[in-house]
Scaffold this motif. Structure first.
Motif, PDB file in Angstrom:
ATOM      1  N   VAL A   1       7.678  -0.140   5.010  1.00 12.36           N
ATOM      2  CA  VAL A   1       6.342  -1.028   3.759  1.00 12.36           C
ATOM      3  C   VAL A   1       4.806  -1.848   4.560  1.00 12.36           C
ATOM      4  O   VAL A   1       5.045  -2.358   5.773  1.00 12.36           O
ATOM      5  N   LEU A   2       3.663  -0.290   4.905  1.00 12.07           N
ATOM      6  CA  LEU A   2       2.511  -0.867   4.980  1.00 12.07           C
ATOM      7  C   LEU A   2       2.937  -1.988   3.687  1.00 12.07           C
ATOM      8  O   LEU A   2       1.731  -1.717   2.439  1.00 12.07           O
ATOM      9  N   THR A   3       2.043  -3.379   4.232  1.00 11.01           N
ATOM     10  CA  THR A   3       1.447  -4.551   3.528  1.00 11.01           C
ATOM     11  C   THR A   3       0.732  -5.194   4.241  1.00 11.01           C
ATOM     12  O   THR A   3       1.068  -5.612   5.124  1.00 11.01           O
ATOM     13  N   GLU A   4      -0.020  -6.161   3.012  1.00 14.07           N
ATOM     14  CA  GLU A   4      -0.648  -7.103   3.172  1.00 14.07           C
ATOM     15  C   GLU A   4       0.945  -8.492   3.456  1.00 14.07           C
ATOM     16  O   GLU A   4      -0.569  -9.589   4.257  1.00 14.07           O
ATOM     17  N   LEU A   5       1.008  -8.417   2.693  1.00 15.02           N
ATOM     18  CA  LEU A   5       2.605  -9.514   2.272  1.00 15.02           C
ATOM     19  C   LEU A   5       2.616 -10.047   3.542  1.00 15.02           C
ATOM     20  O   LEU A   5       3.204  -9.196   4.990  1.00 15.02           O
ATOM     21  N   SER A   6       2.892 -11.174   3.561  1.00 14.18           N
ATOM     22  CA  SER A   6       4.335 -11.998   4.922  1.00 14.18           C
ATOM     23  C   SER A   6       5.350 -11.332   4.478  1.00 14.18           C
ATOM     24  O   SER A   6       5.587 -11.047   3.658  1.00 14.18           O
ATOM     25  N   GLN A   7       6.346 -12.008   5.553  1.00 12.79           N
ATOM     26  CA  GLN A   7       7.506 -11.811   5.282  1.00 12.79           C
ATOM     27  C   GLN A   7       8.479 -11.878   4.795  1.00 12.79           C
ATOM     28  O   GLN A   7       8.686 -11.965   3.850  1.00 12.79           O
TER      29      GLN A   7
ATOM     30  N   LYS B   1      27.088  -3.503  -3.739  1.00  9.15           N
ATOM     31  CA  LYS B   1      25.842  -2.990  -4.280  1.00  9.15           C
ATOM     32  C   LYS B   1      24.469  -2.765  -3.651  1.00  9.15           C
ATOM     33  O   LYS B   1      24.471  -3.383  -2.411  1.00  9.15           O
ATOM     34  N   LEU B   2      23.725  -2.165  -4.063  1.00  2.00           N
ATOM     35  CA  LEU B   2      22.150  -1.516  -3.224  1.00  2.00           C
ATOM     36  C   LEU B   2      21.717  -3.623  -2.444  1.00  2.00           C
ATOM     37  O   LEU B   2      22.001  -4.177  -3.200  1.00  2.00           O
ATOM     38  N   GLN B   3      21.236  -3.373  -1.310  1.00  2.00           N
ATOM     39  CA  GLN B   3      21.183  -4.587  -0.387  1.00  2.00           C
ATOM     40  C   GLN B   3      19.748  -4.107   0.238  1.00  2.00           C
ATOM     41  O   GLN B   3      19.690  -3.004   1.045  1.00  2.00           O
ATOM     42  N   LEU B   4      18.727  -5.240   0.625  1.00  2.00           N
ATOM     43  CA  LEU B   4      17.408  -4.575   0.479  1.00  2.00           C
ATOM     44  C   LEU B   4      17.248  -5.643   1.854  1.00  2.00           C
ATOM     45  O   LEU B   4      17.670  -7.101   1.397  1.00  2.00           O
ATOM     46  N   ARG B   5      17.123  -5.417   2.648  1.00  2.00           N
ATOM     47  CA  ARG B   5      16.675  -6.511   4.649  1.00  2.00           C
ATOM     48  C   ARG B   5      15.466  -6.488   4.961  1.00  2.00           C
ATOM     49  O   ARG B   5      15.193  -5.080   5.591  1.00  2.00           O
ATOM     50  N   VAL B   6      14.223  -7.187   5.211  1.00  2.00           N
ATOM     51  CA  VAL B   6      13.794  -7.142   6.185  1.00  2.00           C
ATOM     52  C   VAL B   6      13.983  -7.452   7.314  1.00  2.00           C
ATOM     53  O   VAL B   6      14.502  -7.874   8.000  1.00  2.00           O
ATOM     54  N   SER B   7      13.672  -5.992   8.331  1.00  2.00           N
ATOM     55  CA  SER B   7      14.175  -5.727   9.786  1.00  2.00           C
ATOM     56  C   SER B   7      13.217  -6.575  10.666  1.00  2.00           C
ATOM     57  O   SER B   7      13.214  -7.148  11.246  1.00  2.00           O
ATOM     58  N   VAL B   8      12.433  -5.653  10.857  1.00  2.00           N
ATOM     59  CA  VAL B   8      11.268  -5.914  12.015  1.00  2.00           C
ATOM     60  C   VAL B   8       9.667  -5.715  11.320  1.00  2.00           C
ATOM     61  O   VAL B   8       9.690  -4.478  10.546  1.00  2.00           O
ATOM     62  N   PRO B   9       9.123  -6.217  12.013  1.00  2.00           N
ATOM     63  CA  PRO B   9       7.231  -5.834  11.468  1.00  2.00           C
ATOM     64  C   PRO B   9       6.799  -4.800  12.544  1.00  2.00           C
ATOM     65  O   PRO B   9       7.529  -4.651  13.367  1.00  2.00           O
ATOM     66  N   ILE B  10       6.438  -4.055  11.702  1.00  2.00           N
ATOM     67  CA  ILE B  10       5.800  -2.806  12.549  1.00  2.00           C
ATOM     68  C   ILE B  10       4.099  -3.091  11.862  1.00  2.00           C
ATOM     69  O   ILE B  10       3.626  -4.376  11.503  1.00  2.00           O
TER      70      ILE B  10
ATOM     71  N   ARG C   1       0.372  -1.695   0.016  1.00  2.00           N
ATOM     72  CA  ARG C   1      -0.567  -0.056   0.480  1.00  2.00           C
ATOM     73  C   ARG C   1       0.814   1.380   0.082  1.00  2.00           C
ATOM     74  O   ARG C   1       0.830   1.867  -0.660  1.00  2.00           O
ATOM     75  N   THR C   2       1.751   1.256   0.771  1.00  2.00           N
ATOM     76  CA  THR C   2       2.905   2.670   0.739  1.00  2.00           C
ATOM     77  C   THR C   2       4.219   2.085   1.309  1.00  2.00           C
ATOM     78  O   THR C   2       4.551   1.142   2.386  1.00  2.00           O
ATOM     79  N   VAL C   3       5.190   3.251   1.024  1.00  2.00           N
ATOM     80  CA  VAL C   3       6.239   2.234   0.813  1.00  2.00           C
ATOM     81  C   VAL C   3       6.629   3.649   1.777  1.00  2.00           C
ATOM     82  O   VAL C   3       6.871   5.378   0.483  1.00  2.00           O
ATOM     83  N   THR C   4       7.392   4.140   2.033  1.00  2.00           N
ATOM     84  CA  THR C   4       8.409   5.518   2.789  1.00  2.00           C
ATOM     85  C   THR C   4       9.386   5.572   3.370  1.00  2.00           C
ATOM     86  O   THR C   4      10.272   4.478   4.205  1.00  2.00           O
ATOM     87  N   PRO C   5      10.740   5.904   2.549  1.00  2.00           N
ATOM     88  CA  PRO C   5      12.004   6.072   2.869  1.00  2.00           C
ATOM     89  C   PRO C   5      11.828   6.513   4.251  1.00  2.00           C
ATOM     90  O   PRO C   5      11.597   8.444   4.396  1.00  2.00           O
ATOM     91  N   GLY C   6      12.546   6.359   5.219  1.00  2.00           N
ATOM     92  CA  GLY C   6      12.717   7.316   6.489  1.00  2.00           C
ATOM     93  C   GLY C   6      14.274   7.486   6.228  1.00  2.00           C
ATOM     94  O   GLY C   6      14.940   8.250   5.720  1.00  2.00           O
TER      95      GLY C   6
ATOM     96  N   GLY D   1       2.887  -3.315   8.586  1.00  2.00           N
ATOM     97  CA  GLY D   1       4.051  -3.875   7.423  1.00  2.00           C
ATOM     98  C   GLY D   1       5.422  -3.932   8.547  1.00  2.00           C
ATOM     99  O   GLY D   1       4.910  -4.644   9.196  1.00  2.00           O
ATOM    100  N   PHE D   2       6.337  -4.109   7.335  1.00  2.00           N
ATOM    101  CA  PHE D   2       7.408  -3.563   7.710  1.00  2.00           C
ATOM    102  C   PHE D   2       8.765  -3.112   7.821  1.00  2.00           C
ATOM    103  O   PHE D   2       7.833  -1.955   7.066  1.00  2.00           O
ATOM    104  N   LYS D   3       9.710  -3.448   8.835  1.00  2.00           N
ATOM    105  CA  LYS D   3      10.939  -2.272   8.309  1.00  2.00           C
ATOM    106  C   LYS D   3      11.903  -2.547   7.918  1.00  2.00           C
ATOM    107  O   LYS D   3      12.207  -3.887   8.038  1.00  2.00           O
TER     108      LYS D   3
END
Length: 99
Positions: A80-86, A52-61, A36-41, A64-66
């Motif tokens: 990342v606000l989402t209905e997806l699982s981790q 090179k660019l790496q993305l790692r799911v950190s913790v649930p919020i 739904r929403t992606v917000t860079p912090g 969604g997830f940070k």
């Protein structure tokens, strides 16, 4: 054809972002209707260097997830606000990085 209502949105809170992050996030939003929403912090410096660019799911919020984005010595939180699982979000991020 997808309308704008079917896509999530990318929130621009900062003028600077980790190098290469925005195109990856835009691909994620284009492919995943469950995002739904992606917000860079907050952006900062990290110890060590990644080539090179790496993305790692950190913790649930709530809702969604940070995600932690790293490139070079720069690190940035991404919410990342989402209905997806981790696991589904990790797979979607990997596909967006590979494209």
């Amino acid at each position: 054809m997808m309308g704008n209502r079917d896509r999530g949105r990318l929130v621009w809170n900062h003028s600077t972002h980790v190098s290469g992050l925005i195109p990856v996030l835009e691909r994620l939003l284009a492919r995943e209707t469950a995002v739904r929403t992606v917000t860079p912090g907050v952006i900062g410096r990290s110890k060590g260097r990644v080539p090179k660019l790496q993305l790692r799911v950190s913790v649930p919020i709530r809702g969604g997830f940070k995600v932690i984005a790293r490139s070079g010595k720069t690190v940035q939180e991404v919410f990342v606000l989402t209905e997806l699982s981790q696991q589904a979000l990790e797979a979607a991020l990997a596909r967006s990085l590979d494209s």
